[in-house]
Design an enzyme around this catalytic site. Structure first.
Site, PDB file in Angstrom:
ATOM      1  N   ASP A  83       0.800  -1.231   0.000  1.00 34.74           N
ATOM      2  CA  ASP A  83       0.000   0.000   0.000  1.00 34.74           C
ATOM      3  C   ASP A  83       0.834   1.283   0.000  1.00 34.74           C
ATOM      4  O   ASP A  83       1.991   1.301   0.414  1.00 34.74           O
ATOM      5  CB  ASP A  83      -0.885   0.029   1.249  1.00 34.74           C
ATOM      6  CG  ASP A  83      -2.109  -0.864   1.136  1.00 34.74           C
ATOM      7  OD1 ASP A  83      -2.126  -1.726   0.243  1.00 34.74           O
ATOM      8  OD2 ASP A  83      -3.028  -0.711   1.959  1.00 34.74           O
ATOM      9  N   HIS A 134      -6.226   2.832  -4.386  1.00 29.24           N
ATOM     10  CA  HIS A 134      -6.133   3.159  -2.956  1.00 29.24           C
ATOM     11  C   HIS A 134      -6.531   4.619  -2.729  1.00 29.24           C
ATOM     12  O   HIS A 134      -6.030   5.254  -1.806  1.00 29.24           O
ATOM     13  CB  HIS A 134      -4.714   2.896  -2.463  1.00 29.24           C
ATOM     14  CG  HIS A 134      -4.572   2.803  -0.971  1.00 29.24           C
ATOM     15  ND1 HIS A 134      -5.527   2.217  -0.149  1.00 29.24           N
ATOM     16  CD2 HIS A 134      -3.589   3.230  -0.136  1.00 29.24           C
ATOM     17  CE1 HIS A 134      -5.122   2.281   1.107  1.00 29.24           C
ATOM     18  NE2 HIS A 134      -3.954   2.896   1.150  1.00 29.24           N
ATOM     19  N   HIS A 138      -5.617   9.761  -0.666  1.00 24.84           N
ATOM     20  CA  HIS A 138      -5.410   9.116   0.641  1.00 24.84           C
ATOM     21  C   HIS A 138      -5.718  10.101   1.767  1.00 24.84           C
ATOM     22  O   HIS A 138      -4.925  10.308   2.687  1.00 24.84           O
ATOM     23  CB  HIS A 138      -3.968   8.620   0.766  1.00 24.84           C
ATOM     24  CG  HIS A 138      -3.795   7.524   1.785  1.00 24.84           C
ATOM     25  ND1 HIS A 138      -3.578   7.767   3.124  1.00 24.84           N
ATOM     26  CD2 HIS A 138      -3.785   6.170   1.651  1.00 24.84           C
ATOM     27  CE1 HIS A 138      -3.436   6.623   3.770  1.00 24.84           C
ATOM     28  NE2 HIS A 138      -3.566   5.630   2.904  1.00 24.84           N
ATOM     29  N   HIS A 229       3.778  -2.068   3.246  1.00 22.82           N
ATOM     30  CA  HIS A 229       3.739  -0.734   2.639  1.00 22.82           C
ATOM     31  C   HIS A 229       5.056  -0.382   1.944  1.00 22.82           C
ATOM     32  O   HIS A 229       6.125  -0.597   2.523  1.00 22.82           O
ATOM     33  CB  HIS A 229       3.463   0.331   3.698  1.00 22.82           C
ATOM     34  CG  HIS A 229       2.119   0.219   4.346  1.00 22.82           C
ATOM     35  ND1 HIS A 229       1.834  -0.714   5.313  1.00 22.82           N
ATOM     36  CD2 HIS A 229       0.977   0.942   4.152  1.00 22.82           C
ATOM     37  CE1 HIS A 229       0.567  -0.579   5.691  1.00 22.82           C
ATOM     38  NE2 HIS A 229       0.023   0.409   5.010  1.00 22.82           N
TER      39      HIS A 229
END
Length: 270
Positions: A83, A134, A138, A229
């Site tokens: 991510d 995603h 964010h 990540h």
């Protein structure tokens, strides 16, 4: 269930349907007996608290379908999901590590970072990995957005990633995994499926790669979805992103246990 990438009809979950019924019942009771407002208000507040709790639980399916493990058809596979990238320093090193292990991963990328680092995204795709949605920015307040704002945010990332990666995403992961009841109808309309994880290493917080690896490997089994990540990666005392050593240990252990890796698209389509 419709295949990811195909729009589908939204059906309220029992929790959402119950919340709607509570609101309707509260209005009806006030119309008949205004003095019952404390009970009506209490029911409405309780329903809101239940919806909020469900949204704060990333692996919950109370607000809609959520891929937390791979389907049985995936067999002896696990999915590595990465991510918050792409990151110009970390992501190329993660790609080299994946190549060394002949592993495939799913990168949940932020639209703005995709726009800023298009060559890295092209490399992700060229090396056989998948790029998924995603969100565009964010935002920390993502779970507080209404349906129009959610759709704008997710559609923007769809367009950005589709243009640069060459294929529009079919999976979505909410920032920090947090969401609200408006998200699932938006995803249904866009043909996206929500994906969370089975286990995570908390590698944005812990500077100890061995600890991160232990968290990911504790109980590791076929069909698990792991979360690490490449963006916002914590650093070890020597300055190296902990995701590198942790992911190396995980991939070695997975191979020893006879577990292969696959992208979410491959595992779920198979």
């Amino acid at each position: 269930m419709n295949a990811p990438g195909t729009s589908r009809r939204w059906t309220p979950t029992p929790l959402i349907g119950g919340a709607v019924a509570v609101h309707a019942g509260a209005l009806a009771s006030l119309a008949v007996a205004p003095g019952a407002w404390p009970w009506a208000a209490g029911g409405v507040i309780a329903s809101h608290l239940a919806l909020t709790a469900a949204g704060l639980w990333p692996r919950s399916s109370l607000l809609g379908h959520n891929w937390t493990t791979l389907p049985e058809s995936a067999g002896a596979c696990i999915a590595i999901t990465i991510d918050d990238g792409p990151d110009p320093d970390v992501t190329p090193r993660v790609l080299d590590l994946l190549d060394a292990h002949r592993a495939r991963a799913t990168f949940f990328c932020i639209g703005e970072r995709v726009r800023a680092h298009p060559r890295i995204v092209e490399a992700i795709v060229a090396r056989g990995h998948a790029v998924e949605n995603h969100s565009q920015r964010h935002r920390h307040n993502f779970s507080l957005m209404g349906p129009r704002a959610l759709r704008r945010e997710i559609e923007a990332a769809q367009a950005t990633i589709g243009e640069i990666a060459g294929t529009r995403p079919v999976f979505f992961r909410a920032p920090a995994g947090l969401r609200n009841p408006f998200l699932e109808p938006v995803l249904c309309g866009l043909g996206l499926h929500l994906a969370s994880w089975t286990r995570r290493g908390f590698d944005t917080r812990a500077g100890d790669a061995a600890l991160v690896a232990r968290r990911l490997l504790n109980g590791l089994a076929a069909r698990d979805i792991l979360l690490v990540h490449d963006g916002h990666a914590a650093q070890a005392p020597d300055g190296a992103p902990v995701v590198l050593a942790a992911l190396d240990a995980v991939l070695r252990a997975a191979a020893d246990r006879g577990l292969a890796t696959a992208t979410l698209r491959e595992a779920i389509a198979g």
